[in-house]
Write an enzyme that holds these catalytic residues in place. Structure first.
Site, short mmCIF file in Angstrom:
data_model
loop_
_atom_site.label_atom_id
_atom_site.label_comp_id
_atom_site.label_asym_id
_atom_site.label_seq_id
_atom_site.Cartn_x
_atom_site.Cartn_y
_atom_site.Cartn_z
N PHE A 89 8.24 -17.49 -4.26
CA PHE A 89 8.57 -16.09 -3.98
C PHE A 89 9.55 -16.04 -2.82
O PHE A 89 9.33 -16.64 -1.77
CB PHE A 89 7.31 -15.28 -3.66
CG PHE A 89 7.59 -13.81 -3.59
CD1 PHE A 89 7.69 -13.06 -4.75
CD2 PHE A 89 7.79 -13.18 -2.37
CE1 PHE A 89 7.98 -11.70 -4.69
CE2 PHE A 89 8.07 -11.82 -2.30
CZ PHE A 89 8.16 -11.08 -3.47
N ILE A 90 10.65 -15.31 -3.00
CA ILE A 90 11.74 -15.30 -2.03
C ILE A 90 11.86 -13.93 -1.35
O ILE A 90 11.70 -12.90 -2.00
CB ILE A 90 13.07 -15.63 -2.76
CG1 ILE A 90 13.05 -17.06 -3.32
CG2 ILE A 90 14.28 -15.39 -1.89
CD1 ILE A 90 13.05 -18.14 -2.28
N GLU B 41 22.94 -9.16 -10.20
CA GLU B 41 21.48 -9.12 -9.94
C GLU B 41 21.12 -10.01 -8.76
O GLU B 41 21.86 -10.94 -8.42
CB GLU B 41 20.73 -9.64 -11.17
CG GLU B 41 19.94 -8.64 -11.94
CD GLU B 41 18.78 -7.94 -11.22
OE1 GLU B 41 18.73 -7.90 -9.98
OE2 GLU B 41 17.93 -7.41 -11.93
N ASP B 42 19.98 -9.70 -8.15
CA ASP B 42 19.51 -10.55 -7.05
C ASP B 42 18.85 -11.82 -7.58
O ASP B 42 19.13 -12.92 -7.12
CB ASP B 42 18.54 -9.78 -6.13
CG ASP B 42 17.39 -9.12 -6.89
OD1 ASP B 42 17.38 -9.14 -8.14
OD2 ASP B 42 16.48 -8.57 -6.22
N GLY C 57 17.75 -4.76 -4.83
CA GLY C 57 17.79 -6.17 -4.43
C GLY C 57 19.17 -6.80 -4.32
O GLY C 57 19.37 -7.71 -3.53
N ARG D 60 14.53 -7.10 3.48
CA ARG D 60 15.80 -7.08 2.74
C ARG D 60 17.00 -7.36 3.65
O ARG D 60 18.04 -7.79 3.21
CB ARG D 60 16.03 -5.71 2.10
CG ARG D 60 15.13 -5.38 0.95
CD ARG D 60 15.68 -4.20 0.18
NE ARG D 60 14.66 -3.58 -0.67
CZ ARG D 60 14.35 -4.01 -1.88
NH1 ARG D 60 14.94 -5.05 -2.39
NH2 ARG D 60 13.43 -3.39 -2.60
N ASP E 105 13.93 -14.05 -12.80
CA ASP E 105 12.66 -14.78 -12.71
C ASP E 105 12.21 -15.11 -14.15
O ASP E 105 12.63 -16.12 -14.70
CB ASP E 105 11.68 -13.85 -11.97
CG ASP E 105 10.38 -14.50 -11.58
OD1 ASP E 105 10.28 -15.72 -11.67
OD2 ASP E 105 9.44 -13.79 -11.19
N ASP F 77 13.01 -8.19 -1.15
CA ASP F 77 11.99 -7.66 -0.25
C ASP F 77 10.61 -8.25 -0.49
O ASP F 77 10.34 -8.87 -1.52
CB ASP F 77 11.88 -6.14 -0.42
CG ASP F 77 11.19 -5.77 -1.72
OD1 ASP F 77 11.56 -6.33 -2.78
OD2 ASP F 77 10.26 -4.94 -1.68
P1 5GP Z 1 11.98 -10.81 -14.04
O1 5GP Z 1 11.94 -9.65 -14.98
O2 5GP Z 1 13.17 -11.72 -14.25
O3 5GP Z 1 10.68 -11.59 -14.10
O4 5GP Z 1 12.00 -10.24 -12.59
C1 5GP Z 1 13.11 -9.69 -12.02
C2 5GP Z 1 12.80 -8.83 -10.83
O5 5GP Z 1 11.56 -9.21 -10.20
C3 5GP Z 1 13.87 -9.03 -9.78
O6 5GP Z 1 14.96 -8.14 -9.99
C4 5GP Z 1 13.10 -8.77 -8.50
O7 5GP Z 1 13.08 -7.39 -8.25
C5 5GP Z 1 11.69 -9.25 -8.80
N1 5GP Z 1 11.50 -10.63 -8.34
C6 5GP Z 1 11.36 -11.73 -9.10
N2 5GP Z 1 11.19 -12.83 -8.34
C7 5GP Z 1 11.21 -12.40 -7.05
C8 5GP Z 1 11.12 -13.08 -5.78
O8 5GP Z 1 10.95 -14.29 -5.66
N3 5GP Z 1 11.23 -12.29 -4.68
C9 5GP Z 1 11.41 -10.95 -4.74
N4 5GP Z 1 11.49 -10.29 -3.61
N5 5GP Z 1 11.51 -10.28 -5.92
C10 5GP Z 1 11.42 -11.01 -7.06
#
Ligand code: 5GP
Length: 217
Positions: free
Chosen positions: A193-194, A140-141, A86, A206, A144, A200
Site C-alpha cells: 500500500f502506497i 492515473e495514479d 490521486g 497526498r 492495482d 492518500d
Molecule cells: P484498482 O481498481 O486498480 O484495484 O484500484 C485503483 C484505485 O485504488 C486507485 O486509483 C487508488 O485510488 C486506489 N489504490 C489502489 N492501490 C492503492 C495504494 O497502494 N495506495 C493508495 N493510496 N490507493 C490505492
C-alpha cells in the site's frame, strides 16, 4: 563562437545546478528526511517508511514517460484526462514535460451504490469535452487490480474516441486481475500500500513529494 560559449556556459550552469540540488538533498540526509516525514505521518496509525530510491526516481521516470508520449503522439493532439484526486501530482509533473500540442482535463470517479447485483459502482464525472474521434490519454495514479481502469475505459469507449491510452505512475503487476494494455508506466511496484505523491491514506499524505509504504517496526 558566441554560440559555443553560451553552450559551455549553459552546461557549466547545469552542472552547478545539479550539484547544488544534490547537495541540498544530501544536506537533509535521507535519514533526517525520513524522520521528518515520520513525524508528519504521526497522525497515521502505521509507521511509514520512505522508499529511499524513489526520492530521485519519480521525476526521472515521469520525464521518461513524457518523452515516450511526445514521441508516440506527436501528430495526435491528445486529450489528457487526469483522474482526480490521486493523479494530480503525477499529472502536473508529467504535463510539464509534454511538448506536443494537447489539452488536459480533469475527471473524477464518484462511487455510488448500485443495485444489489452491481454493488458499488464508479461513475465518471467532470468530462465536458467531446472526445469523439480523439486520442485520449488517461492519467492515473495507480493501477492495482485494474478494475477501476477497466470500468473507466468502458465508459469512455461509449463516447467514441479514436483511441484510448493509459499513462499511470504506478502499477502493481502481481495484483492485476484484468487484461489491460497499459501504454505508459512510470514504475512497477510490489504489492504494497502506497502513500504520497498524490496517493492518500484516509485522506492524508497526498502532499508528500516522495512515495511511502507501510512497514512494521
Ligand atoms: P484498482 O481498481 O486498480 O484495484 O484500484 C485503483 C484505485 O485504488 C486507485 O486509483 C487508488 O485510488 C486506489 N489504490 C489502489 N492501490 C492503492 C495504494 O497502494 N495506495 C493508495 N493510496 N490507493 C490505492
Amino acid at each position: 563562437m558566441v554560440n559555443s560559449n553560451s553552450d559551455l556556459t549553459n552546461r557549466v550552469f547545469a552542472i552547478i545546478y545539479r550539484n547544488w540540488r544534490d547537495a541540498l538533498w544530501h544536506s537533509f540526509g535521507v535519514e533526517d528526511l525520513q524522520k521528518k516525514q515520520r513525524m508528519k505521518c504521526s497522525v497515521l496509525t502505521n509507521p511509514f517508511l520512505l522508499i529511499k530510491d524513489y526520492l530521485y526516481r519519480i521525476l526521472k521516470e515521469v520525464s521518461r514517460v513524457a518523452s515516450e508520449i511526445n514521441r508516440d503522439l506527436k501528430d495526435s493532439e491528445p486529450l489528457f484526462l487526469s483522474v482526480l484526486n490521486g493523479s494530480f501530482m503525477f499529472a502536473a509533473d508529467l504535463m510539464k514535460n509534454i511538448e506536443i500540442p494537447c489539452e488536459i482535463s480533469f475527471v473524477k470517479l464518484a462511487s455510488y451504490c448500485g443495485d444489489s447485483s452491481t454493488g458499488k459502482v464508479k461513475e465518471l464525472v467532470g468530462l465536458n469535452e467531446d472526445i469523439t474521434g480523439r486520442t485520449v490519454v488517461i492519467v492515473e495514479d495507480i493501477v492495482d487490480t485494474g478494475l477501476t481502469m477497466e470500468r473507466l475505459i468502458e465508459t469512455l469507449k461509449a463516447r467514441n474516441p479514436k483511441e484510448i491510452r493509459i499513462a499511470t505512475l504506478l502499477v502493481k503487476p502481481d495484483k492485476l486481475q484484468v487484461d489491460l494494455k497499459i501504454d505508459y508506466v512510470a514504475m512497477n511496484i510490489p504489492n504494497d500500500f502506497i502513500v504520497g505523491y498524490g496517493l492518500d491514506y484516509d485522506g492524508k499524505g497526498r502532499n508528500y513529494r516522495d512515495i511511502y509504504t507501510v512497514v512494521s517496526e
